[in-house]
Scaffold this motif. Sequence first.
Motif: not given
Length: 262
Positions: A88-89, A91
């Motif tokens: 997940i870029d 967050t």
Amino acid sequence: MNWEQIDECARAWLKEAGSRICETFAQQLTIQTKSNRKDLVTNVDKETEQFFIEHIKNTFPQHRVLGEEGFGDDIGALDGTVWIIDPIDGTMNFIHQQRNFAISIGIFHDGVGQLGYIYDVVHDELYSAQKGKGAYVNDSPLPRLQPVSVSEAIISLNTTWVIDNARIDPSRLTPLVKAVRGTRSYGSAALEMAYVAAGRLDAYMTMRLSPWDFAGGLIIVEEVGGVVTNIYGEPLQLLEQNSVLVAKPGLHEQIVKQYIRK
Ligand code: IPD
Ligand code: CA
Ligand code: CA
Ligand code: CA
């Protein structure tokens, strides 16, 4: 190497991981801090990385994985096939906004980027590229990027770099921020690189990214003729932290020469 087969698997896994992430929106997240109070990680970041690693290791046992959350391999060199994954870029956006985040994957062979993916899960937009075969958003090809001047450019940058910080004298960035048409800040390096590739942004600049933040974007942006280097115009080191400047041709050169190099 059968890149078509790898591509097919990567796409299927991205879609499945994306659905799983969306299912967690209704659930309570477990949120922890990493290096400082602003550096967050959730159970979903970790589970997503583990999901990819399990599938990759089962299907392609010789491939190695570098993942942000540390479930992959210890990678000291990029020989063979290496998947660089940010599960997940963005967050912080995932936690606070449930949007403006992406899964990012770059697949390299002997250090050369072959396949890149940035999946905007919430909008179901998959940016992808295969070396030499162009870049796409879903099934639509992305046109090659055309030069643009600083005065007409919208650039994305993290505003922490225009206040006092340990990396760059903010007085270097002020003239650039004044000269451009507009600035934006989305909080996901991968999406910001995808937006440059898609022409929604003209440039993206930041002082410190890790390999998993830029690996997928590097392959996609270069495939449409964009330029990706550190802020001094030098090549990125794929296994280290780097400053990053992603921009349309011409604009990249102008930013480095007129605003950064002194
Ligand atoms: C972060 C995001 C953010 C960037 C940070 C990254 P994460 O990644 O890309 O936009 O400014 O430097 O660490 O931690 O959300 O995967
Ligand atoms: Ca992180
Ligand atoms: Ca990241
Ligand atoms: Ca991440």
